[in-house]
Design an enzyme around this catalytic site. Structure first.
Site, PDB file in Angstrom:
ATOM      1  N   ASP A 124      -5.624 -10.895  -1.324  1.00  0.00           N
ATOM      2  CA  ASP A 124      -6.487 -11.657  -0.445  1.00  0.00           C
ATOM      3  C   ASP A 124      -7.878 -11.032  -0.425  1.00  0.00           C
ATOM      4  OD1 ASP A 124      -5.161  -9.447   0.705  1.00  0.00           O
ATOM      5  OD2 ASP A 124      -5.307 -10.238   2.723  1.00  0.00           O
TER       6      ASP A 124
ATOM      7  N   ASP B 109       0.835  -1.204   0.000  1.00  0.00           N
ATOM      8  CA  ASP B 109       0.000   0.000   0.000  1.00  0.00           C
ATOM      9  C   ASP B 109       0.867   1.251   0.000  1.00  0.00           C
ATOM     10  OD1 ASP B 109      -3.141  -0.663   1.244  1.00  0.00           O
ATOM     11  OD2 ASP B 109      -1.596  -2.198   1.386  1.00  0.00           O
TER      12      ASP B 109
ATOM     13  N   GLY C  60      -0.784  -9.970  -1.188  1.00  0.00           N
ATOM     14  CA  GLY C  60      -1.681  -8.823  -1.197  1.00  0.00           C
ATOM     15  C   GLY C  60      -2.997  -9.085  -1.884  1.00  0.00           C
TER      16      GLY C  60
ATOM     17  N   GLU D 154     -11.577   1.475  -0.904  1.00  0.00           N
ATOM     18  CA  GLU D 154     -10.466   0.550  -1.116  1.00  0.00           C
ATOM     19  C   GLU D 154     -10.490  -0.053  -2.517  1.00  0.00           C
ATOM     20  OE1 GLU D 154      -8.860  -3.441   1.220  1.00  0.00           O
ATOM     21  OE2 GLU D 154     -11.009  -3.145   0.959  1.00  0.00           O
TER      22      GLU D 154
ATOM     23  N   ARG E  48       5.922 -12.719   7.457  1.00  0.00           N
ATOM     24  CA  ARG E  48       5.767 -12.489   6.019  1.00  0.00           C
ATOM     25  C   ARG E  48       5.990 -11.032   5.637  1.00  0.00           C
ATOM     26  NH1 ARG E  48       0.246 -13.338   7.553  1.00  0.00           N
ATOM     27  NH2 ARG E  48      -1.134 -11.588   7.103  1.00  0.00           N
ATOM     28  N   SER E  49       6.307 -10.867   4.355  1.00  0.00           N
ATOM     29  CA  SER E  49       6.484  -9.557   3.767  1.00  0.00           C
ATOM     30  C   SER E  49       5.256  -9.237   2.916  1.00  0.00           C
ATOM     31  CB  SER E  49       7.770  -9.531   2.924  1.00  0.00           C
ATOM     32  OG  SER E  49       8.054  -8.231   2.469  1.00  0.00           O
TER      33      SER E  49
END
Length: 555
Positions: free
Chosen positions: A324, A130, A322, A502, A175-176
């Site tokens: 998800d 983000d 990302g 979003e 996690r990244s």
């Protein structure tokens, strides 16, 4: 009985209707004004009480400080003012995954030294990918100090938490997220307002460069290797249900979906009792998840089934990606870790090119040559495994089956953004715009799965990457058309309800988002939409460049 004339009523209804239409007129100036205020609304700092609240977990606020960092004076005041429990991490962290967050007594916010912009809604922390689009917006909107502070925060994460994290919460230690750090660094170092002069920028880069190298190394490690392809995959280093999951309702929904769609159940369902004995619980530790370590795992049972360990690995990898939730990488993203992904490897190619340029700037020609070679190797592997000449698209590759995906996904445009596509490949991808282009912009796919990262939904980051890639390769009219569509969708949505969201519905061109698989909320804020809208208008506001059919970049 005297009959009332309907004319006054009808007149009033028409007046209300006309007023509503006028109120709902899309107005870019109104969007711009919203964004101006939103930067302040969405800015947080770890000595700010508003930052400490985590809507995703039901615990009292806790703030974690690195084990080897002295207590900042501001935190002493914060401890009392915000009534927050300030704790130290149990060890010095040098690599991602060194702390198993399940062993912490309580989950909490991780300290960062500079203010940052959050996405909005329940996302009340600084996120990995983000933030790239937020930083672009901040630079475009002349908030240089805030943009640079966010990049410095990521460098702090690498130095003290092992890498760029999904976000600065303790349950993200494993996690990244999609690797945009190199481009974030480039965004601030190329902004004249970020540093007093070129020498100061170079001095900053000298400190930042080795930390970026360390972060990049995460994606070369064995857990992130996509089989023997020479490419990378997403892979969380933890096991079982993610700790930010408050209950098992989502997982029960996955079980029931797989029951109804057996063709999509690739070993994800495990026959097991709801209340296993000790022997069965031990077996489930490896076949499914550790019931004793996770109440969510213990409750994740429906109709005689639990979910497999492979499902949980894929679910975690999906969250690192990302995307998800999506059904492109298997049902509920459950096969994400089995794919060499076009998007991820495009980002890593760009990262390697960034590191090459940074090394040259720092007078390190041998290191620059190393990064150029890595990028060339990745490009060759992508052409071997991810370029589908028969389809004219870049497509993800399933390392378990040895077959490419047959489902076109919007990440096919990432290689254009990264500058690795040949002119012929770029034109071929551009010629398939109709697969994704809708009234409101670019949808993620053609699969109306009901998940938010599939058709008909579109997102600011993926629309921007596609627009920028098209524009860089000379397809200016296409880039401007899509930019206008997506920016117009944001404008119409704000006119309708006064918010920026979003995600959006690309088919209807508004924020009418109805999710049936996974997350259902369309969060208000919203950091990356704000940033992308500004970048789209930068492109739209410049003089039209005219059509071109060949690349304007050198891959």
């Amino acid at each position: 009985m005297k009959r009332r004339s309907l004319r006054p009523v009808l007149a009033a209804m028409l007046l209300l209707a006309s007023t509503a239409v006028a109120a709902a007129q899309a107005d870019p100036a109104a969007t711009r004004a919203y964004i101006d205020k939103a930067w302040t609304t969405l800015t947080r700092a770890t000595d700010d009480c508003a930052s400490l609240v985590d809507p995703k977990v039901a615990t009292e606020p806790v703030l974690y400080l690195p084990a080897d960092v002295p207590m900042p004076p501001s935190l002493e005041a914060t401890r009392h003012r915000c009534k927050v429990d300030v704790r130290r991490l149990p060890r010095v962290v040098t690599a991602l995954g060194q702390i198993d967050a399940r062993t912490l007594p309580v989950q909490g916010l991780l300290y960062l030294p500079h203010p940052y912009v959050v996405p909005g809604g329940m996302f009340n922390e600084m996120y990995g990918w983000d933030s790239y689009f937020i930083v672009l917006g901040l630079v475009a909107d002349h908030h240089a100090d805030l943009a640079r502070g966010m990049v410095d925060n990521f460098l702090y994460e690498i130095d003290h938490y092992g890498g760029v994290l999904n976000a600065n919460r303790s349950y993200y230690f494993s996690r990244s997220q999609p690797p945009f750090l190199g481009e974030m660094m480039r965004a601030v170092i190329d902004d004249p307002a970020s540093f007093p002069d070129a020498d100061a920028a170079t001095a900053w880069l000298r400190k930042a460069y080795p930390l970026a190298v360390k972060d990049h190394a995460i994606w070369l490690g064995k857990p992130h290797q996509a089989g023997d392809t020479g490419l990378a995959r997403y892979m969380d280093l933890g096991a079982g249900p993610v700790l930010e999951m408050r209950n098992a309702d989502y997982l029960k929904g996955v079980i029931r979906y797989l029951e109804k769609h057996p063709a999509k159940n690739h070993g994800y369902l495990v026959r097991a009792p709801e209340h296993p004995d000790a022997t069965e619980a031990t077996r489930l530790k490896t076949r499914s998840c550790d019931l004793a370590a996770s109440p969510v795992c213990a409750d994740a049972w429906a109709d005689g089934y639990r979910l497999s360990a492979d499902y949980y690995a894929g679910d975690r990898a999906m969250r690192e990606s990302g995307f998800d939730t999506n059904f492109h990488f298997g049902p509920y993203g459950a096969a994400t870790h089995h794919y060499a992904a076009v998007g991820l490897n495009s980002l890593l190619y760009r990262y390697e090119r960034d590191l090459h340029d940074f090394a040259l700037r720092l007078g390190k020609p041998a290191e620059a040559a190393h990064w150029a070679a890595l990028a060339a190797q990745r490009k060759a592997a992508m052409n071997k495994y991810l370029w589908r000449a028969d389809r004219g698209l870049f497509m993800d590759y399933d390392t378990t089956t040895g077959q490419p995906s047959d489902d076109p996904y919007l990440t096919t445009f990432y290689p254009l953004w990264a500058g690795l596509a040949t002119p012929a490949q770029a034109k071929s991808v551009r010629d398939h715009l109709a697969l994704f282009e809708r009234k409101g912009g670019l949808a993620m796919s053609g699969d109306a799965s009901g998940a938010q990262w599939d058709q008909p939904f579109g997102w600011a980051p993926t629309n921007w990457l596609a627009v920028k890639g098209l524009d860089d390769y000379g397809f200016h009219d296409d880039a401007r058309r899509i930019a206008a569509k997506f920016a117009g969708t944001v404008d119409r949505s704000l006119a309708a309800d006064g918010t920026i969201r979003e995600k959006y519905n690309m088919v209807s061109g508004n924020a009418d988002v109805r999710i049936t698989a996974g997350y259902t909320e369309n969060v208000i804020g919203f950091g990356w939409t704000n940033g992308v809208w500004l970048k789209l208008h930068q492109l739209l506001d410049r003089a039209p460049a005219g059509k071109a059919e060949t690349a304007t970049v050198t891959p």
